[in-house]
Motif scaffolding. Structure first.
Motif, PDB file in Angstrom:
ATOM      1  N   GLY A 466       3.316 -19.084  14.043  1.00 42.19           N
ATOM      2  CA  GLY A 466       3.019 -18.971  15.466  1.00 42.19           C
ATOM      3  C   GLY A 466       2.486 -20.273  16.043  1.00 42.19           C
ATOM      4  O   GLY A 466       2.862 -20.693  17.137  1.00 42.19           O
ATOM      5  N   LEU A 467       1.599 -20.953  15.294  1.00 45.36           N
ATOM      6  CA  LEU A 467       1.082 -22.244  15.750  1.00 45.36           C
ATOM      7  C   LEU A 467       2.199 -23.281  15.799  1.00 45.36           C
ATOM      8  O   LEU A 467       2.262 -24.109  16.717  1.00 45.36           O
ATOM      9  CB  LEU A 467      -0.042 -22.697  14.815  1.00 45.36           C
ATOM     10  N   PHE A 468       3.115 -23.235  14.823  1.00 45.02           N
ATOM     11  CA  PHE A 468       4.237 -24.176  14.796  1.00 45.02           C
ATOM     12  C   PHE A 468       5.147 -23.971  16.014  1.00 45.02           C
ATOM     13  O   PHE A 468       5.592 -24.942  16.639  1.00 45.02           O
ATOM     14  CB  PHE A 468       5.026 -23.987  13.499  1.00 45.02           C
ATOM     15  N   LEU A 469       5.410 -22.716  16.386  1.00 42.51           N
ATOM     16  CA  LEU A 469       6.269 -22.456  17.545  1.00 42.51           C
ATOM     17  C   LEU A 469       5.623 -22.976  18.832  1.00 42.51           C
ATOM     18  O   LEU A 469       6.311 -23.518  19.703  1.00 42.51           O
ATOM     19  CB  LEU A 469       6.540 -20.956  17.665  1.00 42.51           C
ATOM     20  N   ARG A 470       4.305 -22.820  18.972  1.00 41.50           N
ATOM     21  CA  ARG A 470       3.641 -23.333  20.171  1.00 41.50           C
ATOM     22  C   ARG A 470       3.719 -24.857  20.224  1.00 41.50           C
ATOM     23  O   ARG A 470       3.945 -25.445  21.287  1.00 41.50           O
ATOM     24  CB  ARG A 470       2.190 -22.861  20.204  1.00 41.50           C
ATOM     25  N   LEU A 471       3.514 -25.506  19.072  1.00 46.41           N
ATOM     26  CA  LEU A 471       3.619 -26.967  19.039  1.00 46.41           C
ATOM     27  C   LEU A 471       5.032 -27.423  19.374  1.00 46.41           C
ATOM     28  O   LEU A 471       5.238 -28.374  20.146  1.00 46.41           O
ATOM     29  CB  LEU A 471       3.225 -27.478  17.649  1.00 46.41           C
ATOM     30  N   LEU A 472       6.017 -26.745  18.792  1.00 42.96           N
ATOM     31  CA  LEU A 472       7.404 -27.118  19.037  1.00 42.96           C
ATOM     32  C   LEU A 472       7.767 -26.907  20.511  1.00 42.96           C
ATOM     33  O   LEU A 472       8.480 -27.723  21.112  1.00 42.96           O
ATOM     34  CB  LEU A 472       8.325 -26.288  18.139  1.00 42.96           C
ATOM     35  N   GLY A 473       7.254 -25.824  21.119  1.00 40.18           N
ATOM     36  CA  GLY A 473       7.508 -25.591  22.536  1.00 40.18           C
ATOM     37  C   GLY A 473       6.904 -26.669  23.420  1.00 40.18           C
ATOM     38  O   GLY A 473       7.519 -27.118  24.387  1.00 40.18           O
ATOM     39  N   ASP A 474       5.669 -27.107  23.095  1.00 35.93           N
ATOM     40  CA  ASP A 474       5.049 -28.184  23.872  1.00 35.93           C
ATOM     41  C   ASP A 474       5.846 -29.481  23.760  1.00 35.93           C
ATOM     42  O   ASP A 474       5.993 -30.224  24.743  1.00 35.93           O
ATOM     43  CB  ASP A 474       3.609 -28.423  23.388  1.00 35.93           C
ATOM     44  N   ALA A 475       6.357 -29.763  22.556  1.00 34.12           N
ATOM     45  CA  ALA A 475       7.126 -30.992  22.365  1.00 34.12           C
ATOM     46  C   ALA A 475       8.453 -30.928  23.116  1.00 34.12           C
ATOM     47  O   ALA A 475       8.853 -31.887  23.786  1.00 34.12           O
ATOM     48  CB  ALA A 475       7.356 -31.240  20.873  1.00 34.12           C
ATOM     49  N   LEU A 476       9.145 -29.799  23.026  1.00 31.08           N
ATOM     50  CA  LEU A 476      10.442 -29.675  23.696  1.00 31.08           C
ATOM     51  C   LEU A 476      10.299 -29.651  25.216  1.00 31.08           C
ATOM     52  O   LEU A 476      11.238 -30.007  25.938  1.00 31.08           O
ATOM     53  CB  LEU A 476      11.160 -28.418  23.217  1.00 31.08           C
ATOM     54  N   ALA A 477       9.126 -29.234  25.722  1.00 29.28           N
ATOM     55  CA  ALA A 477       8.910 -29.228  27.170  1.00 29.28           C
ATOM     56  C   ALA A 477       8.877 -30.639  27.742  1.00 29.28           C
ATOM     57  O   ALA A 477       9.142 -30.843  28.931  1.00 29.28           O
ATOM     58  CB  ALA A 477       7.619 -28.493  27.519  1.00 29.28           C
ATOM     59  N   THR A 478       8.537 -31.615  26.913  1.00 27.40           N
ATOM     60  CA  THR A 478       8.487 -33.006  27.379  1.00 27.40           C
ATOM     61  C   THR A 478       9.808 -33.736  27.147  1.00 27.40           C
ATOM     62  O   THR A 478       9.912 -34.910  27.485  1.00 27.40           O
ATOM     63  CB  THR A 478       7.363 -33.761  26.660  1.00 27.40           C
ATOM     64  N   TRP A 479      10.773 -33.056  26.560  1.00 27.60           N
ATOM     65  CA  TRP A 479      12.040 -33.714  26.205  1.00 27.60           C
ATOM     66  C   TRP A 479      12.878 -33.927  27.447  1.00 27.60           C
ATOM     67  O   TRP A 479      13.016 -33.054  28.280  1.00 27.60           O
ATOM     68  CB  TRP A 479      12.806 -32.853  25.195  1.00 27.60           C
ATOM     69  N   ARG A 480      13.420 -35.133  27.592  1.00 28.92           N
ATOM     70  CA  ARG A 480      14.277 -35.486  28.712  1.00 28.92           C
ATOM     71  C   ARG A 480      15.644 -35.926  28.195  1.00 28.92           C
ATOM     72  O   ARG A 480      15.755 -36.373  27.040  1.00 28.92           O
ATOM     73  CB  ARG A 480      13.655 -36.644  29.508  1.00 28.92           C
ATOM     74  N   PRO A 481      16.674 -35.822  29.021  1.00 26.20           N
ATOM     75  CA  PRO A 481      17.997 -36.293  28.593  1.00 26.20           C
ATOM     76  C   PRO A 481      17.944 -37.776  28.225  1.00 26.20           C
ATOM     77  O   PRO A 481      17.384 -38.603  28.949  1.00 26.20           O
ATOM     78  CB  PRO A 481      18.871 -36.057  29.832  1.00 26.20           C
TER      79      PRO A 481
END
Length: 539
Positions: A466-481
């Motif tokens: 669960g902690l890994f999914l939250r971290l991964l979501g925060d990282a992907l939210a900053t991802w730009r093309p």
């Protein structure tokens, strides 16, 4: 008895104009037309004079005002406009002067003719009303461009501060950069506050048409998501730049130069204290900027709070949309439900069916729970009573005569002893300590020793996953093309993740007790920022 400003229907304009400019006249008289009858007409007349002033027309005659009024606000009789003009003259909004330009006979000279113009007080009142109307209608904006400008100005300040190592920085450059920075920041903060206020009114559907809201919600959600991504990406960068400027007192030198440059233009009688006041003002502006982007002393930054508000607004908007769709699809409300229920009662074949319908709808069952205690539970276990037992056949509930007579019942004798909750508190403390240990263990399990692949994380327990999914979501939210690497921190600031895309087409599989999580493989570096901090502080 209530009172309101009297409307001077027939007042001599020359006397009223003279009294309007008199110091003895009340300062707020030009606002009296807002509470008088025919307020809409007064406002339209004043707008005609403002529009005429923009065209450099100083005086207007009553027929000019009547012709310039919008058709929906134009009275049929010109005398109504003359009456409104005389009233505005009496309140000090307008000034009336005798109109002698069209006098061709003695009779015309004695006939009542005036030309009107704005007074200083009337113009000031209209400007104040314009600001008021603009503030009420302002929706604000989440200015992602302002975030980029703030980053640019902070970098410029670092360059200017670096000149201090070689000599005194240029005061003009420092003052200009700080002025631009604070102006952009103040605009960002004020617009964000106004936007979140209007967004909450939109969520609550205050003054918002449903059809307009449904057409607007998709663009609004995309707008929020785009700003959240910019705030996550640029907010941390701004916080780092602020920290670099505050190192070794760099920003203090720049603030001192800006204050000295402002104080140079102060009047002679204020020269001694002007620099100190300017320095305090610049220090307060910088403190506000720092507090907006940097969390400190257990206080979350305004940027983090804004991010949370914006993130929370998205599910709220979706919930409102869902409720509106259900309402539009079902066309059902409480009154319609009760009408349907009344029809069911009327169509019931007999009294027994109506009683069953009553119990099914309202759930009014015998209130045997009022005297439930240990003895009652033991008696129920020994002699169970089915829920379908009719009320008339069930064991009666005995009510105290004191309660029946007075409506209240108090036991005589000593008051009951306060229940000891120490065991429950100890249990709650154990649960909290256990959860803290599990979270710490999950952070330790995810922390990587350098860079590794997602596929190398292995199997994760539910807490760590669960902690890994939250971290991964925060990282992907900053991802730009076009990006290949991103770095971000968790919402609570305890973990940092660096994610790098791979172009080899490999797939990562992370096993959990609930199944297997698969996705494109990446290089990942996870750092536990609380390592070395006591557990109490890490919470």
């Amino acid at each position: 008895m209530t009172s309101r400003p009297a409307e001077p229907d027939r007042i001599r304009p020359d006397e009223a104009a003279a009294s309007a400019d008199s110091p003895a006249e009340t300062s707020y008289a030009p606002f009296a037309h807002l509470t008088a009858p025919n307020t809409a007409l007064y406002r339209q007349v004043m707008r005609v004079f403002l529009a005429a002033k923009e065209r450099f027309a100083v005086h207007l005659r009553p027929e000019d005002v009547h012709a310039a009024l919008p058709p929906e606000h134009r009275p049929a009789a010109p005398d109504a406009v003359v009456k409104a003009l005389d009233s505005l003259v009496g309140w000090g909004n307008l000034r009336a002067d005798p109109d002698t330009s069209r006098v061709t006979a003695v009779e015309d000279f004695y006939r009542r003719r005036f030309i009107y113009q704005l007074t200083q007080a009337g113009e000031a009142a209209e400007q104040a009303l314009s600001v008021y109307d603009e503030a009420l209608g302002r929706r604000g904006a989440l200015q992602a461009v302002a975030l980029h400008d703030i980053v640019t100005q902070l970098r410029a300040l670092l360059v200017i501060a670096a000149e201090h190592e070689e000599g005194e920085p240029d005061p003009a450059k420092a003052h200009l950069a700080l002025s631009t920075l604070t102006n952009r920041f103040e605009a960002l903060a004020e617009n964000a506050r106004a936007f979140m206020g209007s967004l909450q009114r939109t969520i609550d559907l205050h003054g918002v048409e449903v059809e307009v809201f449904l057409a607007y919600k998709d663009r609004l959600i995309q707008y929020l998501e785009r700003f959240i991504q910019d705030l996550i990406t640029l907010g941390g960068r701004i916080a780092r730049l602020i920290g670099e400027l505050e190192e070794q007192g760099r920003v203090g030198v720049l603030l001192r130069l800006a204050a000295a440059r402002e104080a140079a233009d102060a009047a002679p009688d204020e020269a001694e204290s002007a620099e100190a006041r300017a320095r305090a003002r610049w220090a307060a502006k910088w403190a506000g900027l720092s507090a907006w982007f940097v969390s400190a002393d257990g206080r979350e930054s305004q940027a983090r709070l804004l991010r949370g508000r914006a993130l929370g607004a998205i599910p709220q908007l979706l919930a409102v949309v869902r409720q509106l769709n259900e309402r539009r699809a079902g066309r059902s409300d409480r009154s319609a439900d009760f009408r349907t229920l009344a029809r069911w009662f009327a169509e019931a074949p007999d009294a027994e069916a109506r009683h069953r319908l009553w119990r099914a709808v309202f759930g009014l069952y015998p209130a045997r729970h009022l005297t439930v205690d240990a003895d009652t539970l033991a008696d129920r276990a020994a002699r169970p009573v089915a829920a379908s037992t009719p009320w008339a056949e069930a064991e009666p509930l005995r009510i105290s005569p004191q309660l029946r007579r007075t409506g209240s019942y108090e036991r005589r004798g000593k008051p009951r002893r306060v229940q000891d909750r120490s065991e429950q508190r100890r249990r709650l403390a154990e649960i909290a300590a256990k959860q803290t240990e599990e979270i710490a263990a999950a952070r330790a399990r995810l922390a990587t020793d350098g860079t590794t692949r997602l596929s190398a994380l292995g199997e994760l327990d539910p807490m760590a996953f669960g902690l890994f999914l939250r971290l991964l979501g925060d990282a992907l939210a900053t991802w730009r093309p076009g990006m290949t690497t991103t770095v971000t921190t968790s919402n609570d600031g305890t973990m940092e993740i660096r994610l790098t895309a791979l172009d080899d087409g490999t797939t990562a599989a992370i096993r959990t007790p609930g199944g297997v999580f698969r996705g494109p493989d990446h290089l990942v570096e996870i750092t536990d920022l609380t390592a070395g901090i006591p557990a109490r502080e890490a919470r």
